[in-house]
Design an enzyme around this catalytic site. Structure first.
Site, PDB file in Angstrom:
ATOM      1  N   ARG A   1     -42.695 124.909  34.966  1.00 26.59           N
ATOM      2  CA  ARG A   1     -43.953 125.530  35.462  1.00 26.59           C
ATOM      3  C   ARG A   1     -44.062 126.989  35.041  1.00 26.59           C
ATOM      4  NH1 ARG A   1     -45.377 127.373  41.433  1.00 26.59           N
ATOM      5  NH2 ARG A   1     -47.525 127.985  40.924  1.00 26.59           N
TER       6      ARG A   1
ATOM      7  N   HIS B   1     -52.149 132.704  38.901  1.00 25.01           N
ATOM      8  CA  HIS B   1     -51.100 133.276  39.751  1.00 25.01           C
ATOM      9  C   HIS B   1     -51.017 134.784  40.058  1.00 25.01           C
ATOM     10  CE1 HIS B   1     -46.783 131.940  41.056  1.00 25.01           C
ATOM     11  NE2 HIS B   1     -46.752 132.940  41.792  1.00 25.01           N
TER      12      HIS B   1
ATOM     13  N   GLU C   1     -51.092 129.120  45.478  1.00 17.88           N
ATOM     14  CA  GLU C   1     -51.062 129.920  47.044  1.00 17.88           C
ATOM     15  C   GLU C   1     -52.183 130.734  47.586  1.00 17.88           C
ATOM     16  OE1 GLU C   1     -47.293 132.022  47.522  1.00 17.88           O
ATOM     17  OE2 GLU C   1     -46.109 130.255  47.183  1.00 17.88           O
TER      18      GLU C   1
ATOM     19  N   ASN D   1     -45.667 124.636  47.906  1.00 17.45           N
ATOM     20  CA  ASN D   1     -44.623 125.676  47.687  1.00 17.45           C
ATOM     21  C   ASN D   1     -44.041 125.806  49.084  1.00 17.45           C
ATOM     22  OD1 ASN D   1     -45.237 126.013  45.045  1.00 17.45           O
ATOM     23  ND2 ASN D   1     -46.304 127.910  45.573  1.00 17.45           N
TER      24      ASN D   1
ATOM     25  N   TYR E   1     -40.576 127.300  51.527  1.00 12.18           N
ATOM     26  CA  TYR E   1     -39.480 128.160  51.436  1.00 12.18           C
ATOM     27  C   TYR E   1     -38.377 128.086  52.737  1.00 12.18           C
ATOM     28  CZ  TYR E   1     -40.677 130.148  47.044  1.00 12.18           C
ATOM     29  OH  TYR E   1     -40.956 130.457  45.937  1.00 12.18           O
TER      30      TYR E   1
ATOM     31  N   GLU F   1     -42.794 124.856  44.330  1.00 12.23           N
ATOM     32  CA  GLU F   1     -41.765 126.021  44.478  1.00 12.23           C
ATOM     33  C   GLU F   1     -40.831 125.804  45.680  1.00 12.23           C
ATOM     34  OE1 GLU F   1     -43.391 130.101  44.850  1.00 12.23           O
ATOM     35  OE2 GLU F   1     -44.738 129.697  43.134  1.00 12.23           O
TER      36      GLU F   1
ATOM     37  N   TRP G   1     -43.152 140.827  43.084  1.00 15.16           N
ATOM     38  CA  TRP G   1     -44.347 141.398  43.848  1.00 15.16           C
ATOM     39  C   TRP G   1     -44.109 142.651  44.681  1.00 15.16           C
ATOM     40  CZ3 TRP G   1     -47.852 139.020  41.002  1.00 15.16           C
ATOM     41  CH2 TRP G   1     -47.467 137.833  40.726  1.00 15.16           C
TER      42      TRP G   1
HETATM   43  C1  PNW Z   1     -44.369 132.710  46.308  1.00 13.35           C
HETATM   44  N1  PNW Z   1     -44.160 135.126  52.407  1.00 13.35           N
HETATM   45  O1  PNW Z   1     -44.694 133.806  47.039  1.00 13.35           O
HETATM   46  C2  PNW Z   1     -45.049 132.974  45.002  1.00 13.35           C
HETATM   47  O2  PNW Z   1     -45.700 131.909  44.666  1.00 13.35           O
HETATM   48  C3  PNW Z   1     -43.872 133.582  43.902  1.00 13.35           C
HETATM   49  O3  PNW Z   1     -44.638 133.995  42.972  1.00 13.35           O
HETATM   50  C4  PNW Z   1     -42.802 134.353  44.537  1.00 13.35           C
HETATM   51  O4  PNW Z   1     -42.133 135.000  43.852  1.00 13.35           O
HETATM   52  C5  PNW Z   1     -42.060 133.579  45.626  1.00 13.35           C
HETATM   53  O5  PNW Z   1     -42.956 132.682  46.556  1.00 13.35           O
HETATM   54  C6  PNW Z   1     -41.134 134.280  46.195  1.00 13.35           C
HETATM   55  O6  PNW Z   1     -41.423 135.083  47.305  1.00 13.35           O
HETATM   56  C7  PNW Z   1     -44.583 134.237  48.381  1.00 13.35           C
HETATM   57  O7  PNW Z   1     -44.436 136.255  52.754  1.00 13.35           O
HETATM   58  C8  PNW Z   1     -44.800 135.435  48.687  1.00 13.35           C
HETATM   59  O8  PNW Z   1     -44.188 134.223  53.270  1.00 13.35           O
HETATM   60  C9  PNW Z   1     -44.714 135.727  50.246  1.00 13.35           C
HETATM   61  C10 PNW Z   1     -44.442 134.770  51.060  1.00 13.35           C
HETATM   62  C11 PNW Z   1     -44.172 133.513  50.841  1.00 13.35           C
HETATM   63  C12 PNW Z   1     -44.333 132.969  49.326  1.00 13.35           C
END
Ligand code: PNW
Length: 513
Positions: free
Chosen positions: A82, A128, A175, A314, A316, A380, A438
């Site tokens: 991806r 993106h 996102e 996506n 986390y 992701e 970022w």
């Molecule tokens: C995603 N948060 O961003 C993005 O799609 C990626 O480009 C990035 O590198 C990756 O997750 C890791 O951070 C996020 O603040 C940025 O919760 C911020 C958040 C979640 C995802």
């Protein structure tokens, strides 16, 4: 008789896995081959916008090291990759009447060919976060619905035309919550607009994010309409949007906190998923925002509803939710990782907002499948080990907290498929490489491959080895499944799946804390 292969086959033969990246985070070479600027170019160069002062000028140098990156992917045994296309490499000024850059087309065309030569399926994100700077300056970018929707659709069509013969999986947007909230609300991502005058000379956090979100949904939807009408009949690909969103658990059993967890999901996910899959904004958002929430016309809604072939996810982490506070971007909910008894939900990552909690991932997969009823592509999922950037290379590649994270998350994927009957088609860990994170700059490392920035050498971490082995062991590619007698579990799953499709409910509830 059950053969060992069938016992081993925890994931379907056609299950897609690979790693994810994004153009601005890896490419570098920002002024080469006719590329135009994106909003991240200047934003990341402004003092104070990234933690370590890092910018995207070099990143992981992947614009130049692309063959090496593909060889690395190949060595990991992925089925897919991806990556995203930089809009301002294709159309440097961005607009529908602006010139197309043949060098940009050529670059991604060669890249796609090389992936295919190596048996790796391209999974392509069109946007993106790297809006052409010129569109921001010309008319305010995502704030200007009429212009941005037309320009984005034009850009998407150029990509479908040039690459769609070879690309069968498209993501329109990455996102939108981050685009709208972090870019125009909190002001921490480009273009950095916010009501906070210490941060930005202009912007209105109470109105702009909702306007931007609305434009992003429409741009996505009209691009999908164009794909389905003009390209899909011959190109036969899948197209959809990918949304961020983390699982939400009530802090305790109080009714206010139970409600808060749903409000958190409504704003993090429902803001985009409800219009796209169900045809309306969440009721809670309408109550919270009143006339600050834009309204879709009947014609727009017809295009928006049903505009994604799958659920792109996506995710986390998981948040414990307490009602209260005035943060509209979290649904007026406060997040914590500390349970009422003082313990932590999971292992803390380098970034504050991330702890390991695989049970939450499984619960979220169930929630999304039950609510939106489409196959899920996990586009992701990943972890940044605490203080990895302060370690030596030898130490950093021993990334056991990341291994633990992925062990839990892959087990959750298997459990959601096999035990809960959730239809999951793909899993893309973030990220192939450490890269430009970022606003964190290069201080936060999400890669399964260590990048030594001074030399740009790549070193596979333990997590890369773990994931390669996991998918090698759990996706059976040598035996066509249909020829094998089904296992008892497979029969149960088939019944579950049929039941789910009929009633919309998932038989086995997910783990809830
Ligand atoms: C995603 N948060 O961003 C993005 O799609 C990626 O480009 C990035 O590198 C990756 O997750 C890791 O951070 C996020 O603040 C940025 O919760 C911020 C958040 C979640 C995802």
């Amino acid at each position: 008789m059950i053969t060992p292969h069938v016992v081993r086959a925890k994931l379907p033969k056609d299950f897609i896995w690979g790693f994810a990246t994004a153009a601005f985070q890896i490419e570098g070479s920002t002024d080469i081959d006719g590329r135009g600027k994106s909003i991240w170019d200047d934003f990341s160069r402004q003092p104070g916008k990234t933690l370590d002062g890092g910018n995207g000028d070099v990143a992981t140098n992947s614009y130049k090291l692309w063959k090496e990156d593909i060889a690395l992917l190949k060595s990991y045994g992925v089925k897919s990759y991806r990556f995203s296309i930089a809009w301002s490499r294709i159309i440097p000024l961005g607009g529908r009447n602006d010139p197309i850059n043949p060098k940009g087309i050529e670059y991604y065309s060669n890249f796609i060919d090389e992936l295919l030569r190596n048996g790796i399926m391209p999974f392509v994100t069109l946007y993106h976060w790297d809006l052409p700077q010129n569109l921001h300056e010309r008319y305010g970018g995502w704030l200007n619905k009429e212009e941005i929707v037309a320009d984005y659709v034009h850009y998407a069509k150029v990509c479908f035309r040039e690459f769609g013969g070879r690309v069968k999986h498209w993501l329109t947007m990455n996102e939108p919550w981050c685009v709208a909230v972090l870019g125009y609300g909190r002001g921490v991502f480009a273009p950095g607009r916010s009501s906070d005058r210490l941060r930005s000379p202009e912007g209105d956090s109470s109105t702009e994010p909702w306007i931007v979100g609305h434009s992003v949904i429409l741009a996505h939807a009209y691009a999908v309409k164009a794909y389905r009408e003009e390209f899909k009949p011959t190109q036969r690909g899948q197209i959809g949007i990918t949304l961020n969103g983390d699982w939400a658990i009530p802090y305790d059993n109080s009714p206010a906190n139970v409600e808060a967890a749903q409000h958190a999901l409504d704003v993090a996910i429902g803001w985009f998923a409800d219009p796209v899959y169900l045809g309306h904004y969440p009721e809670f958002m309408q109550e919270m925002l009143g006339d600050r929430l834009p309204v879709f016309t009947t014609e727009e809604l017809a295009v928006v509803k049903g505009s994604s072939d799958f659920y792109g996810m996506n995710t986390y982490t998981t948040n414990l939710c307490k009602a209260g506070g005035d943060d509209e971007f979290q649904g007026r909910v406060e997040y914590t990782f500390t349970r009422p008894d003082g313990t932590q939900l999971g292992t803390q990552a380098h970034c504050k907002w991330l702890q390991t909690y695989p049970q939450g991932f499984r619960a979220l997969l169930n929630y999304l499948y039950k609510r939106y009823r489409l196959p899920i592509y996990v586009t992701e999922n990943g972890f940044a080990v605490k203080d990895e950037n302060s370690k030596t290379i030898e130490q950093a590649v021993q990334d056991f907290d990341r291994v633990e994270y992925f062990r839990g998350m892959t087990a959750a994927v298997v459990a959601a498929i096999v035990e809960d009957g959730v239809d999951i088609q793909a899993y893309f860990p973030w990220s192939l490489l450490d890269n430009f994170e970022w606003a964190d700059g290069y201080d936060t490392r999400f890669g399964v491959t260590y990048v030594d920035y001074p030399t740009q050498k790549r070193y596979p971490k333990e997590s890369a080895k773990f994931l390669s082995k996991f998918f090698k062991d759990n996706i059976v590619s040598d035996i066509p499944r249909s020829r094998e007698p089904p296992t008892v579990q497979q029969v149960i799953n088939a019944v579950r799946g049929a039941f789910h499709r009929l009633t919309g409910s998932v038989l086995v509830g997910a783990a809830k804390a």
